[in-house]
Design a protein around this motif. Structure first.
Motif, short mmCIF file in Angstrom:
data_model
loop_
_atom_site.label_atom_id
_atom_site.label_comp_id
_atom_site.label_asym_id
_atom_site.label_seq_id
_atom_site.Cartn_x
_atom_site.Cartn_y
_atom_site.Cartn_z
N PHE A 1 12.31 -196.83 113.52
CA PHE A 1 12.07 -195.81 112.51
C PHE A 1 12.00 -194.44 113.20
O PHE A 1 11.25 -194.26 114.16
N ASN A 2 12.78 -193.48 112.70
CA ASN A 2 12.78 -192.11 113.21
C ASN A 2 12.39 -191.16 112.08
O ASN A 2 12.84 -191.33 110.94
N GLU A 3 11.58 -190.16 112.40
CA GLU A 3 11.18 -189.21 111.38
C GLU A 3 11.06 -187.81 111.96
O GLU A 3 10.70 -187.63 113.12
N THR A 4 11.40 -186.84 111.13
CA THR A 4 11.17 -185.42 111.43
C THR A 4 10.72 -184.75 110.15
O THR A 4 11.37 -184.87 109.11
N TYR B 1 11.47 -179.23 105.61
CA TYR B 1 12.58 -180.09 106.04
C TYR B 1 12.04 -181.49 106.31
O TYR B 1 11.00 -181.66 106.96
N ILE B 2 12.75 -182.52 105.81
CA ILE B 2 12.38 -183.92 106.03
C ILE B 2 13.64 -184.70 106.39
O ILE B 2 14.67 -184.58 105.71
N ASN B 3 13.55 -185.49 107.45
CA ASN B 3 14.65 -186.38 107.83
C ASN B 3 14.04 -187.72 108.23
O ASN B 3 13.25 -187.80 109.17
N LEU B 4 14.39 -188.78 107.49
CA LEU B 4 13.86 -190.12 107.73
C LEU B 4 15.01 -191.08 107.97
O LEU B 4 16.00 -191.07 107.23
#
Length: 363
Positions: A101-104, A135-138
Motif C-alpha cells: 500500500f502506497n499513499e501520499t 492532493y491525495i494519491n492512493l
C-alpha cells in the motif's frame, strides 16, 4: 509522482536532533524506529524553509524476515516566501509482500512561477502566481508472483484557489486550470519490484507502468488520461552502487489542468532546474547516479541526466534536449534501513542551477 509528493522530500539542513530508539533491540525484524527532527531547508522553489519532519520504519509482520521494511514519512514546512506544505507519504508491506500500500496526502499553499508551455518557454516570460491545493494519491498492489504486482490507484487534486496576473501569459496561452478546479481519476498498474531496500537499494530492478483516467463521472472538471512508465535499475559495484532511471509521463486529452502537466526540474529529476521551468503534456528523462561511501555514515554521489518536455512524442529529439549534472553528499540517519539525508547541487543548461537538501534518495 506529482509535485506535492516531490516536496515531501523537501530540503534538509539540520541533522536529526531527536531519535526515538528501536522498540526491540534484540530482534531486527521486531524493531520500530522513529526519527523526528527540526528542518531548516532551502531549494530553488522555496528559498529558506523551516519546519519539522518525521520518519517511521516498521514491519507489519514481526516474524517475516523476507519482507521489506514499511515506512511512513511526514513533513510540515513554512518558507520565507510564505509557502506552506504539510504532507504524509509512505509504503506498507504485508506478510510475504502479498500486498503493498502506497499513499501520499498533502496540502500546499504555495507561491510559484510559470514561464509558459512548451520546451522553448523563454526565461523572460517568468510570471509569479499563487495556489492552494489538496492532493491525495492512493495505490494498492497485489503480489501475483515472481516479484510482479498488479494494482489499482486513486488520485484526487483540488485546486481551491489560484491567483495570477490577469492578461499575462496564463491568459495569452489559454492555460487550462488557471481557475480553481477539481479532478479525480482511477486507474491500474503493473509493477516488477525486486529491490533490496525501499530507501536506498544496492541492487535490483523496479519497473512500473500505470494508467490513470480522469472523468466527469468521478466529479472531475477535466477529462484526460495519464500514462507513466518508470524503470529503475540498481547495480552493485563492490562498495559502490550505480543507479539508473528512465522515466516517461504522458497526458492525453484536449485540456490538461496546470498542476497535472508534465514538468521538468525539481529535486528528483533534472536537478538544477526549477520544478516546472518547462511544462507540457509529456516528459521524458534519463538519469544515472553513482553512489559511494566516504566515511562511516557519510557517503557521496555524482549524477547526470538528460530530458525534455513536449506536446507529443514527435517533439522529442536526442539532438535537442536539456541536460543536468552535479554531485552530492549523504548522511545516514538510519544506517540499518539506509535512510539518508542528501545534499545535492545540480547544474542545468543555460545557467540553471540549484542546491537541494532532502530526506531520501532522488530515485
Amino acid at each position: 509522482m506529482k509535485n506535492c509528493k516531490r516536496r515531501l522530500t523537501a530540503i534538509i539542513l539540520l541533522l536529526p536532533l531527536l531519535v526515538i530508539a528501536q522498540t526491540d533491540t534484540t530482534n531486527y525484524i521486531k524493531k520500530k524506529s522513529t526519527v523526528i527532527f527540526p528542518v531548516v531547508a532551502r531549494s530553488i522553489e522555496t528559498g529558506f524553509s523551516f519546519g519539522v519532519a518525521a520518519s517511521t520504519t516498521f514491519h507489519l509482520s514481526k516474524n517475516d524476515t523476507a519482507t521489506r521494511t514499511s515506512n511512513i514519512q511526514a513533513l510540515a514546512l513554512y518558507s520565507i516566501k510564505q509557502q506552506f506544505v504539510a504532507a504524509i507519504a509512505g509504503a506498507q508491506y504485508t506478510k510475504n509482500e502479498s500486498y503493498i500500500f502506497n499513499e501520499t496526502m498533502s496540502f500546499s499553499s504555495f507561491p510559484d512561477k510559470f514561464w509558459g508551455l512548451g520546451k522553448y518557454a523563454l526565461a523572460s516570460n517568468e510570471e509569479s502566481y499563487k495556489f492552494q491545493q489538496y492532493y491525495i494519491n492512493l495505490q494498492a498492489l497485489k503480489n501475483i508472483g515472481h516479484h510482479f504486482f498488479i494494482g489499482s490507484l486513486l488520485e484526487i487534486q483540488n485546486l481551491m484557489a489560484i491567483d495570477y496576473t490577469k492578461g499575462g501569459i496564463f491568459d495569452l496561452d489559454n492555460v487550462s486550470g488557471r481557475h480553481p478546479y477539481f479532478i479525480a481519476g482511477i486507474g491500474g498498474s503493473l509493477t516488477y519490484d525486486n529491490r533490496s531496500n525501499a530507501f536506498s537499494p544496492q541492487k535490483g530492478l523496479f519497473a512500473q507502468v500505470y494508467f490513470n483516467h480522469f472523468d466527469t463521472y468521478l466529479g472531475s472538471d477535466y477529462i484526460y488520461s495519464n500514462v507513466v512508465l518508470d524503470i529503475r535499475k540498481y547495480i552493485s559495484l563492490k562498495q559502490k552502487v550505480l543507479a539508473l532511471q528512465a522515466y516517461y509521463s504522458g497526458n492525453y486529452g484536449d485540456a490538461i489542468p496546470l498542476r497535472s502537466l508534465a514538468s521538468l526540474g525539481g529535486s528528483n529529476r533534472m536537478r538544477g532546474y526549477y520544478e516546472g521551468r518547462f511544462r507540457d503534456k509529456q516528459l521524458i528523462t534519463l538519469q544515472s547516479e553513482l553512489r559511494f561511501p566516504v566515511y562511516k555514515r557519510l557517503s557521496s554521489v555524482a549524477f547526470g541526466a538528460v530530458g525534455d518536455v513536449g506536446n507529443r512524442l514527435s517533439d522529442f529529439s536526442p539532438f535537442d534536449c536539456k541536460y543536468s549534472y552535479g554531485t552530492g553528499l549523504r548522511f545516514a540517519v538510519n544506517k540499518t534501513e539506509r535512510l539518508n539525508i542528501r545534499v545535492d547541487y545540480g547544474f542545468g543548461s543555460k545557467g540553471n542551477s540549484g542546491l537541494y537538501f532532502q530526506l531520501g534518495e532522488a530515485f
